[in-house]
Design an enzyme around this catalytic site. Structure first.
Site: not given
Ligand code: ATP
Ligand code: MG
Length: 566
Positions: A34, A263, A273
């Site tokens: 994104e 992850r 983020k």
């Protein structure tokens, strides 16, 4: 298709099976960021998994933006992500065409698909506010409550959805929801939102749309429309897979296979983020490319090469279990890479002046090896003068036992030069050392002359006349705790990860560096002998070089001392 020689892990095994069974006859992967932040080293792992699988099976890789949320997205992030991906992959070859795809380019098709679902009675316009919807959704133990809009006739839904698109309703007035199962044990299937009304400028679509697809609605469609064969993603998407499957099956369109992996986490940093934004906006770092940040922009500026990052991710491997890599494992990859590539120079971070009393010539140029690991790097000349600087750490007026470096009456070897003995320490009135008076032995010139002397230490130095004054920025871990969210391995009782910030993660010193660096360009990397690896920072201005310490050397003394005695 022959895949012999392809390394094995659970993802590759699955892909191999799919090719052998004929489920797919080619491989296409994608990395789907994104564009709402900078990439970090966890994303690097995801990119490399995607790229690596495509490459190993003779397939293709795509960089595809999941740009469905105009409120958080920005062209700055798009540009940075493309740039970082190019940097990371270095030589895409024929696996990636180097271009970026945008999910938003499919908005029209997604809209038509939504209309199709409405016509099938599988989607409805809902008037609940976000709060009401949340309350109706239920919990893990309590099923959700269907709202009355759920039974709206198809005709009404078609009409309302069309009016949503045409801007007849206020932002947030209603949504389009999939009609799946309000009692599903998987909360993602409890009639998720497909479209929201949101008047926001989109970085590609401008103000063409006032309704935007949700991530979950768009994501699987994008994979399908692009012909992705294997949608590789992290484990948090496992629970979303049934939803992606439901959309594709209801529409009866091409269906990729999704495979999840864990992850990547890294100690002494954060990889979120939201926290990046807090660090930048709170002034705790200088920007997303601060050399202490785990962003690819930060690692690049710090002087890490993409090769080192690729090697680190290779060592991390792929699995389904939780993965926390230690910062030293990353630093090891960086050192190994720089040891091969970086030219050596001499620089002094904490200078003490030395007067060599038996030198009378103006300057003597001594030959120095640029990189002992790479003979092709050649040699350079370093100037030696009557006045030189050595590092304060290499001298003790009152040495502890077994101290092998310089002290009154002892000898060391000057790197590439002579054996030097300290004869006198001259103090300032304030008691601090003013300078050392030393003598060299003119018979001992050279890097390692076999003069049979047992000199235990070789130290670096620079000419007081020729050295260039530079700024050296010394970086350390951004956080003191290995896991800033869980100091001492326990959940925080109070405060936040910000309390774990390392107050000494950045210090700046005036360094004196040999003149061979004077034409160095931004990004050039060097080993300052016995100190560490440094690179030239973009803040460098003509006549004012700024170096970032990339990483310190390990076993500094042991190595050099062994070499000089060899
Ligand atoms: P957000 O919470 O905003 O979704 P994100 O880190 O998931 O954050 P995306 O831009 O959605 O950001 O990530 C793109 C891809 O990177 C996703 O497919 C995700 O699986 C993968 N990814 C994100 N973080 C990591 C990580 N730490 N290790 C490996 N892959 C990751
Ligand atoms: Mg995400």
């Amino acid at each position: 298709m022959s895949n012999s020689g392809t390394p094995s892990d659970f993802i590759r095994d699955a892909v191999r099976e799919d090719l052998e069974s004929g489920r797919f006859d080619r491989v296409q992967t994608r990395f789907p960021p994104e564009p709402n932040a900078y990439l970090h080293i966890g994303h690097a792992k995801a990119i490399l998994v995607d790229f690596g699988v495509a490459k190993d099976f003779g397939g293709t890789f795509k960089l595809r933006f999941d740009d469905t949320n105009p409120v958080k997205e920005d062209q700055e992030f798009v540009d940075a992500i493309i740039d970082d991906t190019h940097w990371l992959l270095a030589e895409p070859g024929n696996v990636w065409d180097g271009q970026a795809l945008f999910g938003s380019d499919h908005f029209e098709q997604m809209y038509l698909y939504a209309v199709e679902l409405i016509k099938k009675g599988k989607a409805y316009v809902c008037d609940l506010s976000p709060e009401e919807m949340r309350a109706n959704r239920g919990t893990l133990t309590r099923p959700g409550t269907p709202c009355e809009n759920r039974e709206r006739p198809v005709e009404d839904n078609l009409d309302l959805f069309d009016r949503m698109r045409n801007g007849e309703f206020e932002d947030g007035a209603c949504t389009l929801r999939a009609k799946i199962d309000m009692a599903s044990p998987n909360i993602n299937l409890r009639d998720p939102v497909m479209y929201r009304i949101r008047r926001a400028h989109h970085h590609r679509q401008g103000s063409k749309w006032c309704i935007y697809p949700s991530y979950d609605w768009a994501h699987g469609l994008e994979d399908s429309l692009e012909g992705t064969t294997h949608s590789l993603c992290t484990l948090e998407y496992e629970d979303h897979r049934p939803l992606y499957d439901w959309f594709l099956d209801e529409l009866g369109i091409y269906h990729p296979r999704q495979i999840e992996f864990s992850r990547l986490n890294l100690t002494h940093t954060v990889m979120s983020k939201r926290k990046f934004v807090e660090l930048v906006e709170g002034g705790h770092v200088t920007g997303y490319d601060d050399p202490r940040m785990p962003t690819l922009a930060g690692l690049r500026r710090r002087g890490y090469s993409s090769g080192a990052v690729r090697e680190f991710c290779r060592r991390a491997g792929v699995s389904k279990s939780d993965q926390t890599m230690e910062m030293y494992q990353l630093e090891d990859c960086v050192r190994e890479d720089l040891n091969r590539r970086a030219n050596r120079v001499m620089g002094v971070l904490d200078p003490i002046k030395v007067i060599i009393t038996n030198v009378s010539h103006e300057v003597e140029w001594l030959e120095a090896v640029n990189n002992p690991e790479d003979p092709a790097a050649g040699v350079r000349q370093v100037p030696m003068t009557k006045e030189i600087f050595i590092d304060a750490d290499d001298f003790r007026a009152d040495p502890p036992p077994k101290y092998h470096r310089l002290s009154p009456g002892t000898e060391v070897r000057l790197r590439y030069g002579y054996v030097m003995k300290c004869e006198q320490v001259v103090y300032n009135p304030d008691g601090l050392i003013k300078e050392l008076l030393c003598k060299i032995d003119p018979e001992t010139k050279g890097a390692n002359p076999s003069d049979g002397r047992k000199i235990k230490a070789t130290i670096h130095w620079v000419s007081a006349v020729h050295a260039i004054e530079c700024e050296a920025r010394l970086y350390d871990h951004l956080f003191v705790d290995p896991d800033p969210d869980r100091p001492n391995g326990r959940a925080r009782e109070s405060g936040t990860y910000l309390d774990s910030l390392n107050p000494n993660s950045h210090t700046s010193v005036r360094a004196l560096v040999e003149p061979s660096v004077q034409d160095a360009k931004t990004g050039d990397t060097f080993q300052f002998e016995r100190i560490g690896y440094f690179c030239v920072d973009p803040d460098t201005r003509p006549g004012a070089i700024v170096f970032n310490r990339i990483v310190t050397l390990r076993d500094t003394w042991a190595k050099i001392e062994k070499k000089s005695n060899a």
